[in-house]
Write a protein that holds these residues in place. Structure first.
Motif, PDB file in Angstrom:
ATOM      1  N   GLY A 208       0.815  -1.211   0.000  1.00 39.28           N
ATOM      2  CA  GLY A 208       0.000   0.000   0.000  1.00 39.28           C
ATOM      3  C   GLY A 208       0.849   1.262   0.000  1.00 39.28           C
ATOM      4  O   GLY A 208       2.078   1.230  -0.059  1.00 39.28           O
ATOM      5  N   ASP A 209       0.155   2.394   0.096  1.00 42.55           N
ATOM      6  CA  ASP A 209       0.822   3.687   0.095  1.00 42.55           C
ATOM      7  C   ASP A 209       1.681   3.897   1.340  1.00 42.55           C
ATOM      8  O   ASP A 209       2.582   4.723   1.341  1.00 42.55           O
ATOM      9  CB  ASP A 209      -0.205   4.813   0.011  1.00 42.55           C
ATOM     10  CG  ASP A 209      -0.868   4.859  -1.356  1.00 42.55           C
ATOM     11  OD1 ASP A 209      -0.281   4.331  -2.315  1.00 42.55           O
ATOM     12  OD2 ASP A 209      -1.972   5.424  -1.454  1.00 42.55           O
ATOM     13  N   ASN A 210       1.398   3.164   2.404  1.00 44.23           N
ATOM     14  CA  ASN A 210       2.135   3.332   3.662  1.00 44.23           C
ATOM     15  C   ASN A 210       3.132   2.197   3.888  1.00 44.23           C
ATOM     16  O   ASN A 210       3.511   1.910   5.005  1.00 44.23           O
ATOM     17  CB  ASN A 210       1.141   3.429   4.828  1.00 44.23           C
ATOM     18  CG  ASN A 210       1.766   4.091   6.034  1.00 44.23           C
ATOM     19  OD1 ASN A 210       2.734   4.831   5.926  1.00 44.23           O
ATOM     20  ND2 ASN A 210       1.233   3.813   7.199  1.00 44.23           N
ATOM     21  N   ALA A 211       3.564   1.553   2.832  1.00 41.70           N
ATOM     22  CA  ALA A 211       4.517   0.452   2.952  1.00 41.70           C
ATOM     23  C   ALA A 211       5.841   0.966   3.511  1.00 41.70           C
ATOM     24  O   ALA A 211       6.267   2.078   3.190  1.00 41.70           O
ATOM     25  CB  ALA A 211       4.749  -0.188   1.588  1.00 41.70           C
ATOM     26  N   PRO A 212       6.506   0.188   4.368  1.00 43.16           N
ATOM     27  CA  PRO A 212       7.780   0.654   4.929  1.00 43.16           C
ATOM     28  C   PRO A 212       8.880   0.718   3.869  1.00 43.16           C
ATOM     29  O   PRO A 212       8.915  -0.077   2.936  1.00 43.16           O
ATOM     30  CB  PRO A 212       8.109  -0.380   5.999  1.00 43.16           C
ATOM     31  CG  PRO A 212       7.226  -1.538   5.742  1.00 43.16           C
ATOM     32  CD  PRO A 212       6.091  -1.095   4.892  1.00 43.16           C
ATOM     33  N   ILE A 213       9.752   1.699   4.043  1.00 41.47           N
ATOM     34  CA  ILE A 213      10.924   1.830   3.173  1.00 41.47           C
ATOM     35  C   ILE A 213      12.165   1.884   4.054  1.00 41.47           C
ATOM     36  O   ILE A 213      12.097   2.243   5.222  1.00 41.47           O
ATOM     37  CB  ILE A 213      10.848   3.083   2.270  1.00 41.47           C
ATOM     38  CG1 ILE A 213      10.793   4.368   3.102  1.00 41.47           C
ATOM     39  CG2 ILE A 213       9.687   2.992   1.314  1.00 41.47           C
ATOM     40  CD1 ILE A 213      10.946   5.632   2.291  1.00 41.47           C
ATOM     41  N   SER A 214      13.300   1.536   3.481  1.00 47.23           N
ATOM     42  CA  SER A 214      14.578   1.643   4.184  1.00 47.23           C
ATOM     43  C   SER A 214      15.206   2.980   3.849  1.00 47.23           C
ATOM     44  O   SER A 214      15.217   3.396   2.689  1.00 47.23           O
ATOM     45  CB  SER A 214      15.511   0.511   3.761  1.00 47.23           C
ATOM     46  OG  SER A 214      14.984  -0.727   4.151  1.00 47.23           O
ATOM     47  N   VAL A 215      15.713   3.649   4.880  1.00 48.24           N
ATOM     48  CA  VAL A 215      16.340   4.958   4.708  1.00 48.24           C
ATOM     49  C   VAL A 215      17.718   4.902   5.361  1.00 48.24           C
ATOM     50  O   VAL A 215      17.863   4.410   6.474  1.00 48.24           O
ATOM     51  CB  VAL A 215      15.481   6.066   5.352  1.00 48.24           C
ATOM     52  CG1 VAL A 215      16.165   7.405   5.229  1.00 48.24           C
ATOM     53  CG2 VAL A 215      14.108   6.119   4.727  1.00 48.24           C
ATOM     54  N   LYS A 216      18.721   5.415   4.652  1.00 47.27           N
ATOM     55  CA  LYS A 216      20.078   5.470   5.187  1.00 47.27           C
ATOM     56  C   LYS A 216      20.367   6.895   5.641  1.00 47.27           C
ATOM     57  O   LYS A 216      20.171   7.839   4.875  1.00 47.27           O
ATOM     58  CB  LYS A 216      21.071   5.037   4.102  1.00 47.27           C
ATOM     59  CG  LYS A 216      22.517   5.107   4.536  1.00 47.27           C
ATOM     60  CD  LYS A 216      23.472   4.466   3.538  1.00 47.27           C
ATOM     61  CE  LYS A 216      23.409   5.082   2.176  1.00 47.27           C
ATOM     62  NZ  LYS A 216      24.471   4.611   1.272  1.00 47.27           N
ATOM     63  N   VAL A 217      20.806   7.044   6.890  1.00 47.89           N
ATOM     64  CA  VAL A 217      21.168   8.351   7.428  1.00 47.89           C
ATOM     65  C   VAL A 217      22.688   8.395   7.506  1.00 47.89           C
ATOM     66  O   VAL A 217      23.306   7.557   8.161  1.00 47.89           O
ATOM     67  CB  VAL A 217      20.530   8.577   8.817  1.00 47.89           C
ATOM     68  CG1 VAL A 217      20.909   9.941   9.360  1.00 47.89           C
ATOM     69  CG2 VAL A 217      19.017   8.432   8.735  1.00 47.89           C
ATOM     70  N   VAL A 218      23.294   9.359   6.813  1.00 44.60           N
ATOM     71  CA  VAL A 218      24.750   9.441   6.707  1.00 44.60           C
ATOM     72  C   VAL A 218      25.236  10.741   7.338  1.00 44.60           C
ATOM     73  O   VAL A 218      24.777  11.825   6.986  1.00 44.60           O
ATOM     74  CB  VAL A 218      25.200   9.392   5.228  1.00 44.60           C
ATOM     75  CG1 VAL A 218      26.715   9.450   5.126  1.00 44.60           C
ATOM     76  CG2 VAL A 218      24.674   8.145   4.552  1.00 44.60           C
ATOM     77  N   SER A 219      26.194  10.624   8.280  1.00 43.94           N
ATOM     78  CA  SER A 219      26.761  11.812   8.920  1.00 43.94           C
ATOM     79  C   SER A 219      27.880  12.377   8.057  1.00 43.94           C
ATOM     80  O   SER A 219      28.344  11.737   7.109  1.00 43.94           O
ATOM     81  CB  SER A 219      27.296  11.459  10.305  1.00 43.94           C
ATOM     82  OG  SER A 219      28.431  10.644  10.192  1.00 43.94           O
TER      83      SER A 219
END
Length: 99
Positions: free
Chosen positions: A18-29
């Motif tokens: 659905g529209d609220n499906a989880p996604i992976s996000v990378k946070v880079v310092s």
């Protein structure tokens, strides 16, 4: 009994795609450290910011989050920023002062 077996798998398929499906996000310092998060598309990114700050042991008000060079606001969500799976968020330490 066959109706129950049919309704349960289709309900799970709708949620995951659905529209609220989880996604992976990378946070880079700025130093190159990477932290990965899995977040739903309609979850406010302020929640991710707080989790990142806790993980690295910094105050959330002392760091800034950028996506595609633009600052992320507390009300922004991955859906509102058109983020896709495996996108990158940059983290910068806020600098105070100038002259």
């Amino acid at each position: 009994m066959s109706e129950e077996e049919q309704t349960q798998p289709t309900g799970q398929d709708v949620k995951s795609e659905g529209d609220n499906a989880p996604i992976s996000v990378k946070v880079v310092s700025s130093s190159g450290e990477e932290v990965f998060f899995k977040i739903k598309r309609n979850t406010k990114l302020s929640k991710l910011q707080g989790a990142y700050a806790n993980k690295v042991g910094k105050d959330v008000s002392s760091i800034r989050f950028l996506y595609d060079g633009a600052r992320i606001n507390d009300e922004d969500t991955p859906a509102s920023l058109d983020m896709e799976d495996n996108d990158t968020i940059d983290v910068m330490v806020e600098q105070v002062g100038g002259c």
